[in-house]
Design a protein around this motif. Structure first.
Motif: not given
Length: 462
Positions: A277-281
Motif C-alpha cells: 500500500l505504501l509503495i502504491l501511494i
C-alpha cells in the motif's frame, strides 16, 4: 472414540458430492451451496426464519474469514497496476528474463522459489512476493498464468505447508494429538512430503506441457480496468531504475523483519499488504505528480473491484463448507450432538471406526480422514483428529504412530491447505488472474495421483 452421525451429517455429505460433481462438469455451484446451507439450517433449527437468516449469516461469516486475503490481493493488484503503467515493472523483471527463458524454467524456478519462501513465512505472503514480480516474466517465457498459479500453489500450499519443517505449526498439532514428540512426526513426514511433492509437481508439469503443445486456451480473469501498457512519459529511466531497485529491497527488508520478529501467517501477510500500500501511494505520487492523490484512490478502487470480482463466486461455496467446522455453531447454533467436534471431524472419526484394522487399511484410512477434514478449506482444523486416529490405529495394529500421523497431516493440508478447495487456493489464483475453480480442476488429478502414491509408500513405512 464414538460419534453420533445424524441427518445433518448425511445432508452435508450429499451436498459435498453434489458440489464436487457440479464443479467437475464445469457448472456453477452457487445455487447448490445456498440450497445446502438452507437444508442444514432447516433440519437443525426447524424454523423458517432461522433457516433464512442462516443464509445471510453464512455469507457474513465467509466474507469475514476471507477478508484479509481479499484485502491483500486487492492491494497487490493495485500496486502491480501502477508498476506496470509507470514502466517500473519492466525494469524490475528484466534480470529474471535471463534465467526464465521458457515454460519449463519458469515453472520450476517459480515453484522452487515459492517453496523456499513458504517454508519460512507460509504461502500467502510468499504468493504476493513471487506473483507480483515473476508472473510477467513467466508469461513472456511462454508459461500461461494458470501454469504459474499451479506452480506457486503446489510448491507453496502443497509441499511447504504440508511439511512445515521450519515453523512447525502443523507437526506440533498432529504430534500433540498423537502423544508423540514433534521431531518424530517431522522425521516421518520427510519421505511422505518428498513423495507427494515430486509425484504431484511432475505430473502437473507433464499435463501442463501437454496442454501448451496442444495450444489449449487458458482462460484468465479480466480486471475492471485492463492494463494497456506502460506510459513512458510518467517517469524518467533513472527514476524507474531507482524504484525498480528500491522496491525489491523494501520487500527483502520485510522478509528480514518476518524472520527477526517471528511474523507468520496473517501477521506476515499484513506486513506485505501494508508495504504494498505504501509503495502504491509513493509510486503513484511520483508518477502522476499533481494528480497523484486522486490516482492513488483510482488504483485502489481498481484493485478492490478485481478482488471482489475474483472472490464473489467463491463466497457461497466457502459459506457452505465453513459449516463443516466451527462455523456451524456461529452460523446456525448449538444443534449438533453434545460431543460433536464439527461435522467433518465427526465424519472422519466415523470412517475410522468402521474400517478393519490392518496396516494397509490404516494408511488408506488416515489418507481418507485427512481428505475429509481438509474439505473445510483450512487444512489445519482437522489434523489434530488425524493425530488422534493415528494413535488409536498404531496401538491396535502395532504400526508406526509417527508415519500414520504424518500421512494424515500431508493429506489434510494438501487438500484443505490450498490445492483443491477453491477458496483456499484463491491467493495464487487471484495474483495470476485465473479462475480458482479452474485451478482446482487442474490440480485435482495430479494431487489425487500424488495422494495415491504417497499412501502406498506409507504402507511400506508403517
Amino acid at each position: 472414540m464414538e460419534v453420533d452421525i445424524t441427518l445433518v451429517h448425511w445432508i452435508y455429505v450429499t451436498f459435498i458430492v453434489a458440489i464436487i460433481g457440479f464443479m467437475l462438469f464445469r457448472r456453477d455451484t452457487t445455487i447448490v451451496c445456498i440450497v445446502g446451507i438452507l437444508s442444514l439450517a432447516a433440519v437443525s433449527t426447524f424454523s423458517i426464519s432461522d433457516s433464512v437468516s442462516s443464509l445471510f449469516n453464512s455469507f457474513i461469516f465467509a466474507i469475514t474469514e476471507l477478508l484479509p486475503t481479499i484485502l491483500v490481493i486487492s492491494i497487490i493488484v493495485a500496486m502491480s497496476n501502477i508498476l506496470t503503467i509507470s514502466g517500473i515493472n519492466e525494469v524490475m523483471i528484466s534480470p529474471f528474463s535471463k534465467i526464465i527463458k521458457n515454460p519449463t524454467t519458469a515453472f520450476w524456478t517459480i515453484g522452487i522459489l515459492m517453496m523456499l519462501i513458504s517454508f519460512f513465512f507460509w504461502p500467502s505472503p510468499a504468493v504476493a512476493l513471487i506473483g507480483a514480480v515473476l508472473l510477467p516474466v513467466a508469461i513472456r517465457a511462454g508459461l500461461p498464468a494458470l501454469g504459474t498459479a499451479i506452480a506457486m500453489n503446489l510448491f507453496g500450499h502443497g509441499i511447504a505447508l504440508s511439511g512445515d519443517f521450519i515453523i512447525q505449526a502443523a507437526p506440533k498439532l498432529t504430534a500433540d494429538a498423537a502423544g508423540i514428540p514433534v521431531g518424530d512426526v517431522i522425521h516421518a513426514s520427510i519421505p511422505l512430503v518428498l513423495t507427494m511433492g515430486i509425484v504431484t509437481t511432475v505430473v502437473a508439469y507433464l499435463f501442463l506441457m501437454r496442454d501448451i503443445k496442444l495450444n489449449k486456451t487458458f482462460r484468465t480473469i479480466e480486471t475492471f480496468a485492463p492494463i494497456q501498457g506502460s506510459d513512458e512519459k510518467l517517469l524518467s529511466m533513472t527514476a524507474k531504475k531507482i524504484l525498480a531497485l528500491l522496491i525489491p529491497i523494501i520487500f527483502i527488508i520485510d522478509v528480514i523483519l518476518m524472520f527477526r520478529l517471528n511474523l507468520q501467517g496473517g501477521d506476515a501477510t499484513a506486513l506485505i499488504g501494508g508495504t504494498a500500500l505504501l509503495i502504491l501511494i509513493l509510486t503513484t505520487c511520483l508518477a502522476h505528480k499533481k494528480t497523484g492523490l486522486e490516482k492513488s484512490t483510482g488504483y485502489l478502487i481498481e484493485g478492490f473491484q478485481f478482488g471482489f470480482k475474483v472472490f464473489g463466486p467463491v463466497i457461497p461455496i466457502a459459506a457452505f463448507f465453513y459449516l463443516g467446522d466451527a462455523g456451524f455453531y456461529t452460523i446456525i447454533g448449538e444443534y449438533l450432538p453434545k460431543h460433536s467436534e464439527g461435522i467433518v471431524n465427526d465424519l472422519g472419526v466415523a470412517l475410522a471406526n468402521i474400517v478393519p484394522l490392518t496396516p494397509e487399511v490404516g494408511a488408506i484410512t488416515l489418507t481418507g480422514v485427512g481428505v475429509l477434514t481438509g474439505l473445510d478449506g483450512s487444512g489445519f482444523s482437522g489434523i489434530s483428529l488425524a493425530g488422534s486416529i493415528a494413535q488409536l490405529f498404531s496401538t491396535a495394529i502395532g504400526a508406526s504412530t509417527a508415519t500414520l500421523t504424518a500421512l494424515g497431516q500431508v493429506a489434510a493440508i494438501w487438500v484443505g491447505g490450498g490445492t483443491l478447495i477453491p477458496w483456499a487456493l484463491i491467493p495464487a489464483a487471484a495474483i495470476c488472474g485465473v479462475d480458482p475453480f479452474e485451478l482446482a480442476r487442474k490440480n485435482l488429478l495430479p494431487v489425487s495421483i500424488g495422494l495415491a502414491v504417497t499412501t502406498i509408500v506409507a504402507m511400506f513405512l508403517i
